[in-house]
Design a protein around this motif. Structure first.
Motif, PDB file in Angstrom:
ATOM      1  N   PHE A  52       0.812  -1.217   0.000  1.00 19.01           N
ATOM      2  CA  PHE A  52       0.000   0.000   0.000  1.00 19.01           C
ATOM      3  C   PHE A  52       0.846   1.268   0.000  1.00 19.01           C
ATOM      4  CE2 PHE A  52      -2.479   3.361   2.215  1.00 19.01           C
ATOM      5  CZ  PHE A  52      -3.492   3.499   1.265  1.00 19.01           C
ATOM      6  N   ASP A  53       1.843   1.362   0.901  1.00 20.68           N
ATOM      7  CA  ASP A  53       2.601   2.610   0.997  1.00 20.68           C
ATOM      8  C   ASP A  53       4.053   2.333   1.360  1.00 20.68           C
ATOM      9  OD1 ASP A  53       2.921   5.447   0.996  1.00 20.68           O
ATOM     10  OD2 ASP A  53       2.904   5.414   3.190  1.00 20.68           O
ATOM     11  N   TYR A  54       4.953   2.981   0.614  1.00 24.59           N
ATOM     12  CA  TYR A  54       6.388   2.915   0.874  1.00 24.59           C
ATOM     13  C   TYR A  54       6.886   4.355   0.913  1.00 24.59           C
ATOM     14  CZ  TYR A  54       5.904  -1.992  -0.443  1.00 24.59           C
ATOM     15  OH  TYR A  54       5.513  -3.306  -0.504  1.00 24.59           O
ATOM     16  N   ASN A  55       7.387   4.770   2.081  1.00 27.70           N
ATOM     17  CA  ASN A  55       7.712   6.178   2.243  1.00 27.70           C
ATOM     18  C   ASN A  55       8.940   6.348   3.132  1.00 27.70           C
ATOM     19  OD1 ASN A  55       7.105   8.941   1.766  1.00 27.70           O
ATOM     20  ND2 ASN A  55       6.235   9.104   3.807  1.00 27.70           N
ATOM     21  N   ALA A  56       9.878   7.193   2.708  1.00 29.31           N
ATOM     22  CA  ALA A  56      11.044   7.508   3.533  1.00 29.31           C
ATOM     23  C   ALA A  56      10.615   8.438   4.659  1.00 29.31           C
ATOM     24  CB  ALA A  56      12.124   8.156   2.685  1.00 29.31           C
ATOM     25  N   CYS A  57      10.904   8.056   5.900  1.00 32.96           N
ATOM     26  CA  CYS A  57      10.414   8.838   7.046  1.00 32.96           C
ATOM     27  C   CYS A  57      11.244   8.537   8.280  1.00 32.96           C
ATOM     28  CB  CYS A  57       8.943   8.512   7.304  1.00 32.96           C
ATOM     29  SG  CYS A  57       8.246   9.397   8.717  1.00 32.96           S
ATOM     30  N   GLY A  58      11.524   9.574   9.061  1.00 31.19           N
ATOM     31  CA  GLY A  58      12.279   9.396  10.295  1.00 31.19           C
ATOM     32  C   GLY A  58      11.434   9.481  11.538  1.00 31.19           C
ATOM     33  N   GLY A  59      10.100   9.512  11.392  1.00 37.28           N
ATOM     34  CA  GLY A  59       9.220   9.681  12.543  1.00 37.28           C
ATOM     35  C   GLY A  59       8.890   8.382  13.249  1.00 37.28           C
ATOM     36  N   THR A  60       8.113   8.495  14.323  1.00 37.14           N
ATOM     37  CA  THR A  60       7.679   7.322  15.088  1.00 37.14           C
ATOM     38  C   THR A  60       6.272   6.923  14.654  1.00 37.14           C
ATOM     39  OG1 THR A  60       6.837   8.731  16.871  1.00 37.14           O
ATOM     40  CG2 THR A  60       9.085   7.931  17.084  1.00 37.14           C
ATOM     41  N   HIS A  61       6.035   5.622  14.601  1.00 36.24           N
ATOM     42  CA  HIS A  61       4.764   5.086  14.108  1.00 36.24           C
ATOM     43  C   HIS A  61       4.363   3.863  14.928  1.00 36.24           C
ATOM     44  CE1 HIS A  61       4.961   7.480  10.356  1.00 36.24           C
ATOM     45  NE2 HIS A  61       6.265   7.340  10.530  1.00 36.24           N
ATOM     46  N   PRO A  62       3.062   3.555  14.983  1.00 36.17           N
ATOM     47  CA  PRO A  62       2.626   2.318  15.645  1.00 36.17           C
ATOM     48  C   PRO A  62       2.990   1.103  14.795  1.00 36.17           C
ATOM     49  CG  PRO A  62       0.754   3.426  14.657  1.00 36.17           C
ATOM     50  CD  PRO A  62       1.917   4.350  14.497  1.00 36.17           C
ATOM     51  N   ASN A  63       2.765  -0.086  15.365  1.00 42.00           N
ATOM     52  CA  ASN A  63       3.126  -1.323  14.667  1.00 42.00           C
ATOM     53  C   ASN A  63       2.084  -1.773  13.660  1.00 42.00           C
ATOM     54  OD1 ASN A  63       5.550  -1.565  16.038  1.00 42.00           O
ATOM     55  ND2 ASN A  63       4.657  -2.773  17.697  1.00 42.00           N
ATOM     56  N   SER A  64       0.878  -1.214  13.742  1.00 43.23           N
ATOM     57  CA  SER A  64      -0.166  -1.644  12.815  1.00 43.23           C
ATOM     58  C   SER A  64      -1.088  -0.483  12.483  1.00 43.23           C
ATOM     59  CB  SER A  64      -0.984  -2.797  13.404  1.00 43.23           C
ATOM     60  OG  SER A  64      -1.810  -2.331  14.454  1.00 43.23           O
ATOM     61  N   SER A  65      -1.737  -0.579  11.343  1.00 36.41           N
ATOM     62  CA  SER A  65      -2.654   0.483  10.923  1.00 36.41           C
ATOM     63  C   SER A  65      -3.858   0.586  11.855  1.00 36.41           C
ATOM     64  CB  SER A  65      -3.108   0.244   9.487  1.00 36.41           C
ATOM     65  OG  SER A  65      -3.869  -0.949   9.387  1.00 36.41           O
ATOM     66  N   ALA A  66      -4.257  -0.531  12.468  1.00 40.52           N
ATOM     67  CA  ALA A  66      -5.436  -0.513  13.340  1.00 40.52           C
ATOM     68  C   ALA A  66      -5.253   0.431  14.528  1.00 40.52           C
ATOM     69  CB  ALA A  66      -5.744  -1.919  13.840  1.00 40.52           C
ATOM     70  N   GLU A  67      -3.999   0.626  14.962  1.00 41.64           N
ATOM     71  CA  GLU A  67      -3.746   1.497  16.106  1.00 41.64           C
ATOM     72  C   GLU A  67      -3.980   2.969  15.768  1.00 41.64           C
ATOM     73  OE1 GLU A  67      -0.445   0.310  18.915  1.00 41.64           O
ATOM     74  OE2 GLU A  67       0.131  -0.852  17.134  1.00 41.64           O
ATOM     75  N   VAL A  68      -4.070   3.288  14.490  1.00 38.86           N
ATOM     76  CA  VAL A  68      -4.400   4.653  14.088  1.00 38.86           C
ATOM     77  C   VAL A  68      -5.866   4.957  14.415  1.00 38.86           C
ATOM     78  CG1 VAL A  68      -4.517   6.270  12.139  1.00 38.86           C
ATOM     79  CG2 VAL A  68      -2.639   4.620  12.292  1.00 38.86           C
ATOM     80  N   ARG A  69      -6.690   3.922  14.448  1.00 42.64           N
ATOM     81  CA  ARG A  69      -8.106   3.972  14.815  1.00 42.64           C
ATOM     82  C   ARG A  69      -9.002   4.578  13.744  1.00 42.64           C
ATOM     83  NH1 ARG A  69      -9.186   5.480  21.064  1.00 42.64           N
ATOM     84  NH2 ARG A  69     -11.223   4.659  20.422  1.00 42.64           N
ATOM     85  N   ALA A  70      -8.693   5.811  13.309  1.00 41.81           N
ATOM     86  CA  ALA A  70      -9.555   6.450  12.315  1.00 41.81           C
ATOM     87  C   ALA A  70      -8.865   7.680  11.757  1.00 41.81           C
ATOM     88  CB  ALA A  70     -10.904   6.848  12.922  1.00 41.81           C
ATOM     89  N   VAL A  71      -9.284   8.065  10.546  1.00 42.84           N
ATOM     90  CA  VAL A  71      -8.861   9.310   9.922  1.00 42.84           C
ATOM     91  C   VAL A  71     -10.125  10.085   9.555  1.00 42.84           C
ATOM     92  CG1 VAL A  71      -7.823  10.372   7.880  1.00 42.84           C
ATOM     93  CG2 VAL A  71      -6.667   8.472   9.001  1.00 42.84           C
ATOM     94  N   LYS A  72     -10.156  11.372   9.891  1.00 43.11           N
ATOM     95  CA  LYS A  72     -11.318  12.187   9.560  1.00 43.11           C
ATOM     96  C   LYS A  72     -10.873  13.516   8.965  1.00 43.11           C
ATOM     97  CE  LYS A  72     -15.439  13.588   9.054  1.00 43.11           C
ATOM     98  NZ  LYS A  72     -16.192  13.035   7.902  1.00 43.11           N
ATOM     99  N   ILE A  73     -11.273  13.762   7.711  1.00 46.23           N
ATOM    100  CA  ILE A  73     -10.998  15.050   7.066  1.00 46.23           C
ATOM    101  C   ILE A  73     -11.990  16.074   7.615  1.00 46.23           C
ATOM    102  CG2 ILE A  73     -11.006  16.316   4.889  1.00 46.23           C
ATOM    103  CD1 ILE A  73     -10.131  13.720   3.517  1.00 46.23           C
ATOM    104  N   ILE A  74     -11.470  17.202   8.081  1.00 43.00           N
ATOM    105  CA  ILE A  74     -12.305  18.233   8.685  1.00 43.00           C
ATOM    106  C   ILE A  74     -12.677  19.313   7.679  1.00 43.00           C
ATOM    107  CG2 ILE A  74     -12.380  20.036  10.465  1.00 43.00           C
ATOM    108  CD1 ILE A  74     -10.486  18.317  12.115  1.00 43.00           C
ATOM    109  N   ASN A  75     -11.679  19.697   6.881  1.00 48.27           N
ATOM    110  CA  ASN A  75     -11.911  20.818   5.969  1.00 48.27           C
ATOM    111  C   ASN A  75     -10.811  20.841   4.918  1.00 48.27           C
ATOM    112  OD1 ASN A  75     -13.099  23.086   4.918  1.00 48.27           O
ATOM    113  ND2 ASN A  75     -12.436  24.479   6.527  1.00 48.27           N
ATOM    114  N   TRP A  76     -10.975  21.692   3.913  1.00 43.81           N
ATOM    115  CA  TRP A  76      -9.898  21.908   2.947  1.00 43.81           C
ATOM    116  C   TRP A  76      -9.953  23.353   2.471  1.00 43.81           C
ATOM    117  CZ3 TRP A  76     -10.207  23.220  -2.307  1.00 43.81           C
ATOM    118  CH2 TRP A  76     -11.486  23.232  -2.850  1.00 43.81           C
ATOM    119  N   GLU A  77      -8.822  23.843   1.963  1.00 49.06           N
ATOM    120  CA  GLU A  77      -8.737  25.204   1.466  1.00 49.06           C
ATOM    121  C   GLU A  77      -7.680  25.263   0.369  1.00 49.06           C
ATOM    122  OE1 GLU A  77      -6.992  27.989   4.242  1.00 49.06           O
ATOM    123  OE2 GLU A  77      -5.947  26.363   5.280  1.00 49.06           O
ATOM    124  N   ARG A  78      -7.751  26.294  -0.442  1.00 49.79           N
ATOM    125  CA  ARG A  78      -6.700  26.536  -1.425  1.00 49.79           C
ATOM    126  C   ARG A  78      -5.588  27.336  -0.764  1.00 49.79           C
ATOM    127  NH1 ARG A  78     -11.348  26.947  -4.503  1.00 49.79           N
ATOM    128  NH2 ARG A  78     -11.490  25.410  -6.179  1.00 49.79           N
TER     129      ARG A  78
END
Length: 393
Positions: free
Chosen positions: A191-217
């Motif tokens: 699904f995703d391959y990305n160079a990153c130095g940050g900290t992340h959980p071990n599984s996608s389920a731990e993210v729980r949910a993603v919710k877009i609130i708004n967008w702008e130009r």
């Protein structure tokens, strides 16, 4: 990398380490460098960790030329050879959820619509990503959000890999890394391959949910505002509480909330218009009362009256009586202010006199022959200041 415990285990909440150095930087901030640390320094759009070292608060963590500095609220005194570090776990795990959620949402936009993420910001309340597109539809937003949450629900592993520059062509990266050595990949297989130095959980389920609130130009691109993980539940609870309070105040069900608010706003607009009309009538009446048949100058002192209101009153008088000159002095808080106006038939040197008089109160002013204003310090009474101006005119 063996000194960076946050790469060995992002879930490590406590650790022990030796102090390599403790000193102040050029801003006189105390910091320590350890032989190893679980504290993540600010970098890659992810904020730093906080917590304690030897029970002293860590308020900032920075990587300065390869040296991880732990900035302290106060220096560590009488410390043992080995000290204990404790992370603020709630903050760390929040950052892990948000950062992984960003990877997933960015990958969803890239996979479905080819929208590349060109920047990312992890804020205290909300995250943003800037997409390399000038426009986006509600359908595209909903589709990307749905795919991101589906990936979260499927409980994919989130893996990290250390690779060399020569191995980059082996992975379908969303974009090329900004470093050429010690390249760290964060991978959600297939699904995703990305160079990153940050900290992340071990599984996608731990993210729980993603919710877009708004967008702008933003700068001819599209900026997406969103939240992930526990923030979704926290903000949902806050917004639900507000919604229930509003339904009680407006005495309408939430389905009719929009209509009720629009009706209130329209009523408020009508009341404001009615108020402005009454205020206009009141000022017109006041202007007529201040005028007398043979007056060539009208002058008054006011206390704590808005200067814009006095401007309007003065202009009304000179409109009604074109031969009249008006001088108003107002004392508002610790400041003397003056308004001068004259009609087209008046020969009074209103502007010249007022600007000269302002020097006596260390003031400044400006305007035209028809309307001039200024202000300065309260170096005399408002009545005395007005008398000085009127006598010169």
């Amino acid at each position: 990398m063996e000194t960076k415990l946050f790469y060995e285990n992002a879930y490590k909440r406590e650790f022990t380490a030796k102090i390599v150095t403790q000193q102040q930087d050029e801003k006189k901030r105390w910091y320590v460098v350890l032989d190893k640390t679980a504290f993540y320094p600010t970098g890659g759009s992810q904020p730093h960790d906080i917590g304690t070292l030897a029970e002293v608060n860590v308020v900032d963590v920075e990587n300065v030329e390869g040296e991880i500095r732990h900035y302290l609220k106060s220096p560590i005194v009488d410390h043992q050879e080995v000290i204990q570090g404790v992370l603020d776990w709630d903050r760390r795990f929040d950052h892990m959820q948000q950062h992984a959620g960003q990877h997933i949402l960015s990958a969803a936009f890239a996979e479905m619509f080819g929208f590349e993420t060109i920047s990312f910001h992890l804020g205290k309340e909300v995250l943003t990503i800037d997409l390399n597109t000038s426009n986006i539809s509600e359908e595209e937003l909903k589709a990307a959000e749905a795919l991101a949450n589906q990936v979260i629900l499927e409980n994919h592993k989130i893996e990290t890999l250390w690779i060399s520059k020569d191995d980059l062509n082996l992975y379908p990266l969303r974009k090329q890394p900004s470093v050429t050595e010690n390249i760290r990949l964060v991978v959600i297989p297939d699904f995703d391959y990305n160079a990153c130095g940050g900290t992340h959980p071990n599984s996608s389920a731990e993210v729980r949910a993603v919710k877009i609130i708004n967008w702008e130009r933003h700068k001819k691109k599209v900026r997406i505002h969103f939240i992930c993980g526990n923030r979704v539940l926290t903000q949902f609870n806050e917004k639900t509480k507000i919604l229930f309070e509003l339904t009680d105040l407006l005495n309408v069900p939430e389905q009719k909330m929009t209509t009720a608010v629009k009706r209130l706003l329209q009523k408020e607009k009508e009341l404001e218009q009615a108020f402005e009309k009454l205020k206009e009538e009141q000022l017109t009446s006041e202007a007529k009362q201040l005028l007398h048949s043979n007056d060539t100058i009208v002058s008054r002192v006011y206390y704590e009256r808005p200067i814009k209101e006095l401007q309007k009153l003065a202009q009304m008088i000179t409109t009604i009586s074109e031969q009249t000159c008006v001088v108003f002095v107002a004392q508002n808080e610790k400041r003397l202010q003056v308004i001068g106006a004259k009609g087209p038939a008046s020969e009074a040197k209103c502007k010249q006199v007022i600007l000269e008089s302002l020097k006596a109160i260390n003031g400044k002013g400006g305007g035209s022959e028809e309307l001039v204003q200024g202000g300065g310090d309260v170096r005399m009474s408002a009545e005395h200041f007005l008398e000085e101006i009127v006598s010169k005119i």
